[in-house]
Design a protein around this motif. Structure first.
Motif, PDB file in Angstrom:
ATOM      1  N   GLY A  16      16.917  34.759  52.653  1.00 41.18           N
ATOM      2  CA  GLY A  16      17.114  34.376  51.264  1.00 41.18           C
ATOM      3  C   GLY A  16      17.155  32.869  51.095  1.00 41.18           C
ATOM      4  O   GLY A  16      16.605  32.331  50.129  1.00 41.18           O
ATOM      5  N   VAL A  17      17.789  32.164  52.026  1.00 38.85           N
ATOM      6  CA  VAL A  17      17.844  30.706  51.944  1.00 38.85           C
ATOM      7  C   VAL A  17      16.479  30.094  52.218  1.00 38.85           C
ATOM      8  O   VAL A  17      16.056  29.150  51.554  1.00 38.85           O
ATOM      9  CB  VAL A  17      18.893  30.153  52.931  1.00 38.85           C
ATOM     10  N   GLY A  18      15.761  30.646  53.190  1.00 39.07           N
ATOM     11  CA  GLY A  18      14.510  30.039  53.606  1.00 39.07           C
ATOM     12  C   GLY A  18      13.283  30.415  52.806  1.00 39.07           C
ATOM     13  O   GLY A  18      12.218  29.821  52.996  1.00 39.07           O
TER      14      GLY A  18
ATOM     15  N   ILE B  51      20.441  23.931  58.542  1.00 43.73           N
ATOM     16  CA  ILE B  51      19.573  23.698  57.381  1.00 43.73           C
ATOM     17  C   ILE B  51      18.857  22.364  57.617  1.00 43.73           C
ATOM     18  O   ILE B  51      19.438  21.291  57.452  1.00 43.73           O
ATOM     19  CB  ILE B  51      20.373  23.666  56.067  1.00 43.73           C
ATOM     20  N   THR B  52      17.596  22.432  58.024  1.00 44.64           N
ATOM     21  CA  THR B  52      16.877  21.222  58.429  1.00 44.64           C
ATOM     22  C   THR B  52      16.601  20.289  57.263  1.00 44.64           C
ATOM     23  O   THR B  52      16.357  19.104  57.460  1.00 44.64           O
ATOM     24  CB  THR B  52      15.566  21.586  59.136  1.00 44.64           C
ATOM     25  N   TYR B  53      16.605  20.816  56.046  1.00 43.25           N
ATOM     26  CA  TYR B  53      16.659  19.977  54.847  1.00 43.25           C
ATOM     27  C   TYR B  53      17.245  20.816  53.724  1.00 43.25           C
ATOM     28  O   TYR B  53      16.866  21.972  53.534  1.00 43.25           O
ATOM     29  CB  TYR B  53      15.287  19.436  54.419  1.00 43.25           C
ATOM     30  N   ASP B  54      18.152  20.212  52.972  1.00 39.23           N
ATOM     31  CA  ASP B  54      18.830  20.946  51.900  1.00 39.23           C
ATOM     32  C   ASP B  54      18.606  20.248  50.559  1.00 39.23           C
ATOM     33  O   ASP B  54      19.259  19.260  50.247  1.00 39.23           O
ATOM     34  CB  ASP B  54      20.326  21.048  52.193  1.00 39.23           C
TER      35      ASP B  54
ATOM     36  N   LEU C  37      21.844  29.593  66.450  1.00 36.60           N
ATOM     37  CA  LEU C  37      21.410  28.570  65.520  1.00 36.60           C
ATOM     38  C   LEU C  37      20.715  29.237  64.344  1.00 36.60           C
ATOM     39  O   LEU C  37      19.661  29.863  64.501  1.00 36.60           O
ATOM     40  CB  LEU C  37      20.449  27.590  66.189  1.00 36.60           C
ATOM     41  N   ALA C  38      21.312  29.115  63.165  1.00 35.91           N
ATOM     42  CA  ALA C  38      20.753  29.705  61.940  1.00 35.91           C
ATOM     43  C   ALA C  38      19.946  28.625  61.238  1.00 35.91           C
ATOM     44  O   ALA C  38      20.510  27.739  60.583  1.00 35.91           O
ATOM     45  CB  ALA C  38      21.874  30.222  61.047  1.00 35.91           C
ATOM     46  N   LEU C  39      18.612  28.685  61.365  1.00 30.05           N
ATOM     47  CA  LEU C  39      17.738  27.599  60.951  1.00 30.05           C
ATOM     48  C   LEU C  39      16.924  27.978  59.717  1.00 30.05           C
ATOM     49  O   LEU C  39      16.248  29.009  59.700  1.00 30.05           O
ATOM     50  CB  LEU C  39      16.775  27.233  62.086  1.00 30.05           C
ATOM     51  N   ALA C  40      16.981  27.133  58.710  1.00 29.40           N
ATOM     52  CA  ALA C  40      16.196  27.355  57.490  1.00 29.40           C
ATOM     53  C   ALA C  40      16.072  26.044  56.745  1.00 29.40           C
ATOM     54  O   ALA C  40      16.839  25.100  56.972  1.00 29.40           O
ATOM     55  CB  ALA C  40      16.853  28.410  56.595  1.00 29.40           C
ATOM     56  N   GLU C  41      15.087  25.983  55.856  1.00 28.30           N
ATOM     57  CA  GLU C  41      14.928  24.845  54.958  1.00 28.30           C
ATOM     58  C   GLU C  41      15.183  25.362  53.546  1.00 28.30           C
ATOM     59  O   GLU C  41      14.550  26.334  53.119  1.00 28.30           O
ATOM     60  CB  GLU C  41      13.513  24.282  55.094  1.00 28.30           C
ATOM     61  N   ASN C  42      16.102  24.718  52.842  1.00 26.45           N
ATOM     62  CA  ASN C  42      16.499  25.188  51.511  1.00 26.45           C
ATOM     63  C   ASN C  42      15.723  24.417  50.448  1.00 26.45           C
ATOM     64  O   ASN C  42      16.051  23.290  50.102  1.00 26.45           O
ATOM     65  CB  ASN C  42      18.002  24.992  51.319  1.00 26.45           C
ATOM     66  N   MET C  43      14.669  25.045  49.938  1.00 21.54           N
ATOM     67  CA  MET C  43      13.764  24.385  48.993  1.00 21.54           C
ATOM     68  C   MET C  43      13.628  25.199  47.702  1.00 21.54           C
ATOM     69  O   MET C  43      13.822  26.419  47.696  1.00 21.54           O
ATOM     70  CB  MET C  43      12.392  24.194  49.631  1.00 21.54           C
ATOM     71  N   PRO C  44      13.212  24.546  46.602  1.00 20.49           N
ATOM     72  CA  PRO C  44      13.104  25.250  45.310  1.00 20.49           C
ATOM     73  C   PRO C  44      11.687  25.728  44.998  1.00 20.49           C
ATOM     74  O   PRO C  44      11.223  25.646  43.865  1.00 20.49           O
ATOM     75  CB  PRO C  44      13.532  24.162  44.318  1.00 20.49           C
ATOM     76  N   GLY C  45      10.979  26.256  46.001  1.00 20.00           N
ATOM     77  CA  GLY C  45       9.620  26.740  45.782  1.00 20.00           C
ATOM     78  C   GLY C  45       9.587  27.978  44.892  1.00 20.00           C
ATOM     79  O   GLY C  45      10.611  28.548  44.521  1.00 20.00           O
ATOM     80  N   GLY C  46       8.357  28.410  44.603  1.00 18.45           N
ATOM     81  CA  GLY C  46       8.194  29.540  43.684  1.00 18.45           C
ATOM     82  C   GLY C  46       8.818  30.825  44.163  1.00 18.45           C
ATOM     83  O   GLY C  46       9.168  31.693  43.357  1.00 18.45           O
TER      84      GLY C  46
ATOM     85  N   THR D  53      22.625  28.378  44.651  1.00 18.84           N
ATOM     86  CA  THR D  53      21.760  28.331  45.844  1.00 18.84           C
ATOM     87  C   THR D  53      22.058  27.121  46.721  1.00 18.84           C
ATOM     88  O   THR D  53      21.538  27.019  47.831  1.00 18.84           O
ATOM     89  CB  THR D  53      20.272  28.309  45.456  1.00 18.84           C
ATOM     90  N   ASP D  54      22.909  26.215  46.225  1.00 21.99           N
ATOM     91  CA  ASP D  54      23.330  25.090  47.060  1.00 21.99           C
ATOM     92  C   ASP D  54      24.539  25.442  47.923  1.00 21.99           C
ATOM     93  O   ASP D  54      25.009  24.616  48.698  1.00 21.99           O
ATOM     94  CB  ASP D  54      23.632  23.866  46.182  1.00 21.99           C
ATOM     95  N   ALA D  55      25.038  26.640  47.780  1.00 25.90           N
ATOM     96  CA  ALA D  55      26.060  27.160  48.699  1.00 25.90           C
ATOM     97  C   ALA D  55      25.352  28.054  49.714  1.00 25.90           C
ATOM     98  O   ALA D  55      25.644  29.238  49.861  1.00 25.90           O
ATOM     99  CB  ALA D  55      27.127  27.928  47.937  1.00 25.90           C
ATOM    100  N   GLU D  56      24.361  27.456  50.374  1.00 31.33           N
ATOM    101  CA  GLU D  56      23.449  28.215  51.241  1.00 31.33           C
ATOM    102  C   GLU D  56      23.910  28.297  52.695  1.00 31.33           C
ATOM    103  O   GLU D  56      23.571  29.236  53.400  1.00 31.33           O
ATOM    104  CB  GLU D  56      22.045  27.580  51.182  1.00 31.33           C
TER     105      GLU D  56
END
Length: 503
Positions: free
Chosen positions: A235-237, A267-270, A315-324, A346-349
Motif C-alpha cells: 500500500g505504501v509503495g 522508506i527510501t524517499y518519503d 528491512l521494510a523497503l518502499a518509496e512513498n510517492m503520490p503517483g496515480g 498517507t504520510d503516516a506510512e
C-alpha cells in the motif's frame, strides 16, 4: 577509510603529522588540566603544556580544540589539545563518551594528515575502544557525488600508550574498527540520494554484503509481496514507479542460545504520498530509511564480531510517492497479520510497512524484537534532535535498552505507551486506523506497532527521527548528514544477549 593502530611508543617519540592530547576543565582553578597520556609531550614543554594552553585561552571545555607548534623533543610538528569537559572525580576515569567526542573532534580537524598520534587516556581496553571509535567516526566523510572532495580523511589514527600485544587491547581496537565501519556503512546509505538508493538497489546492496559476510538473505519482490499478503508494504509503495521490497538478512551462530529480530523502516524517499508534505519538509526525506540502514549494519557487525546470538534483520523497503496508483486517505489495507487498517494519512506510512515486517518477524518467535524507525515528527518535538525515544511492551526491557544505549553514547529517553490513547485510532470501517489524536503522536505510533507483535514476544521500539540525520554542523564524532543512529545500540543489545545478561 582511516586505519586504527596501537602503539607502545611514547606520544612524543612517535613520528606523525600531529599528536593529540586531552585536557579537562580543572576542578580547583580555571585553566585546563592535562589528561593521562600527555606526559611525554608535557615533558618536552618543560612541564608547562597546561600553562601554555591556558595562555592561549584553552579551558578544557568539551569540543574545544587548540593547535600549537611542537617543541624539540616531540617528533610530530603539531600538538592538538582537545577538550574533554569536566575533570573526572578522584579515582574515576574519563567518561567513554567524552573520549569518543574528543577523538572525533581531533580526527575531523586533522583531515589531510597521513598519521596522527592519539595520546588520550588509553590505559584500559574500554578507553582504547572509545578513542578508536571516536576517531574513526570523526574522520568520516561522504564525497561520492563531489568532483572536488577537498582534503582526504585522516589516514591513520595511532593510539599511544595502549598494549598492542595484549589480547584485550587488540580486541578493543578490532571492535572499534568493526563498529565504526558499520556505522559508516549506515551513514553512506542514508546519505545516498534517493534516485540511486531505491528499494531494489537497497536490496541488492544487502545481497552483496550477505555474500561477503556469509549471511543468509531472502528478498520478497512485488509479486511475492502480493502473494504473501503484505498489504502494508504494498500500500505504501504502490504510488511509486519503483516497487517495494521486504528483505530478510540473518546471521546465525552455532553457539547461540538466544535469537533477536531487528526490524527497520526503509522508506527510501518519503514525499508524504497523497498527504503531500509541505515545502521545506521534503529536502531531507532520503533519510527515512535510516532504521533499515541501522538494522542492516547491525546484522553485519554481529557477524563480523562473531557474537554467539542469532540476529535476523527485517528491512521494510518502499518509496512513498503520490503517483496515480497511490493509496488514498480513506483506503483500507489488509495487512500481513490479517488486520485491516484504514489509512487516514498517507504520510503516516512508516508504521504500515513496519507492521507487516513485525508480524512476519513474530512468526519466527525470537526472544525479542527491536524495531528502529524515523517514525514521527512528534518524537522530535518531544525530545529534540539529539536523542531517540524508546517504547516497549515490557518495562524492564525498556530500561535495559535505555541503559545499553546510554552506555554506547547514544542519547535516548524511555517513553510510555498509555493505553488510554489506544481508542483514539479506532476505525468505524476497519479494525484500526493508522492515525489517532494529534497530541502524543509518537506514543500513538508505538501503540499502533504493538498491535502487530506476536503474543508473548518481548518488543521495543526506537523512534530515531531526531538523531538520524544531522542538519546542523558536525560536532564531536557526529557528521553533518546521516549519523548511523542506533547501530551501536543494536550491536550492544546483541552482544549483551550473547553474554547472557539481557534476556
Amino acid at each position: 577509510m582511516t586505519a586504527l593502530t596501537l602503539s607502545t611508543s611514547a606520544a612524543a617519540a612517535l613520528r606523525a603529522d600531529a599528536v593529540v592530547v586531552g585536557v579537562s576543565k580543572a576542578a580547583a582553578k580555571g585553566g585546563p588540566a592535562l589528561a593521562p597520556g600527555a606526559e611525554s609531550v608535557d615533558a618536552a614543554f618543560g612541564g608547562k603544556l597546561a600553562a601554555t594552553l591556558e595562555t592561549l585561552g584553552a579551558s578544557g571545555a568539551e569540543g574545544e580544540l587548540t593547535k600549537i607548534p611542537a617543541p624539540d623533543g616531540v617528533k610530530a610538528p603539531v600538538v592538538v589539545a582537545v577538550g574533554l569537559g569536566e575533570s573526572p572525580a578522584d579515582g574515576e576515569g574519563h567518561d567513554p563518551e567524552a573520549l569518543r567526542k574528543a577523538a572525533g573532534t581531533a580526527a575531523r580537524a586533522l583531515a589531510g594528515a597521513k598519521k596522527a598520534a592519539f595520546a588520550l587516556p588509553a590505559a584500559e581496553p574500554a578507553q582504547v575502544e572509545a578513542v578508536g571509535i571516536g576517531a574513526l567516526l570523526g574522520a568520516y566523510r561522504f564525497t561520492a557525488y563531489q568532483a572536488d572532495t577537498g582534503k582526504a580523511p585522516l589516514g591513520e589514527a595511532a593510539i599511544v600508550g595502549a598494549k598492542p600485544r595484549d589480547k584485550a587491547f587488540k580486541a578493543a581496537a578490532e571492535r572499534a574498527t568493526t563498529l565504526a565501519d558499520e556505522v559508516n556503512r549506515a551513514r553512506d546509505l542514508v546519505n545516498t540520494p534517493p534516485n540511486d538508493l531505491t528499494p531494489t538497489s537497497f536490496a541488492a546492496a544487502v545481497q552483496a554484503a550477505a555474500k561477503e559476510f556469509g549471511l543468509k538473505v531472502e528478498v520478497w519482490d512485488e509479486k511475492a509481496l502480493v502473494k504473501g499478503g503484505f498489504g502494508g508494504i504494498l500500500g505504501v509503495g504502490q504510488g511509486s514507479a519503483t516497487p517495494p521490497r521486504l528483505v530478510k538478512v540473518a546471521y546465525t551462530s552455532s553457539k547461540a542460545e538466544k535469537s533477536l529480530a531487528f526490524v527497520g523502516k526503509g522508506i527510501t524517499y518519503d514525499s508524504g504520498g497523497i498527504s503531500l508534505k509541505p515545502p521545506g519538509h521534503n529536502e531531507t526525506m532520503k533519510c527515512d530509511m535510516s532504521g533499515a540502514a541501522a538494522v542492516f549494519a547491525a546484522v553485519v557487525a554481529s557477524a563480523k564480531l562473531g557474537l554467539d546470538v542469532n540476529v535476523t534483520g527485517w528491512l521494510a523497503l518502499a518509496e512513498n510517492m503520490p503517483g496515480g496508483g497511490a493509496t488514498r486517505p480513506g483506503d483500507v489495507l489488509r495487512m500481513y497479520s490479517g488486520k485491516t487498517v484504514e489509512v487516514l494519512n498517507t504520510d503516516a506510512e512508516g508504521r504500515l510497512v513496519l507492521a507487516d515486517a513485525l508480524a512476519k518477524a513474530s512468526e519466527e518467535n525470537p526472544d525479542a524484537i527491536v524495531d528502529v524507525a524515523t517514525l514521527t515528527g512528534a518524537m522530535v518535538l518531544a525530545l529534540g534532535d539529539g536523542r531517540f525515544g524508546i517504547m516497549a511492551n515490557d518495562d524492564d526491557f525498556r530500561t535495559a535498552v535505555h541503559a545499553t544505549a546510554l552506555a554506547e553514547g547514544e542519547d535516548s529517553w524511555p517513553m510510555p505507551l498509555p493505553q488510554a490513547l489506544r481508542k483514539t485510532f479506532d476505525s468505524p470501517t476497519a479494525d484500526i486506523a493508522n492515525m489517532g489524536v494529534r497530541m502524543g503522536g509518537g506514543l500513538i505510533a508505538g501503540l499502533f506497532l504493538r498491535e502487530f507483535i506476536g503474543e508473548g514476544i518481548t518488543w521495543a521500539h526506537l523512534d530515531i527521527a531526531g538523531p538520524a540525520f544531522n542538519e546542523g554542523g558536525a560536532a564531536g564524532y557526529t557528521p553533518k548528514g546521516g549519523t548511523g543512529s542506533a547501530v551501536r545500540t543494536l550491536v550492544a543489545l546483541a552482544r549483551r544477549t550473547a553474554d547472557g545478561d539481557l534476556l
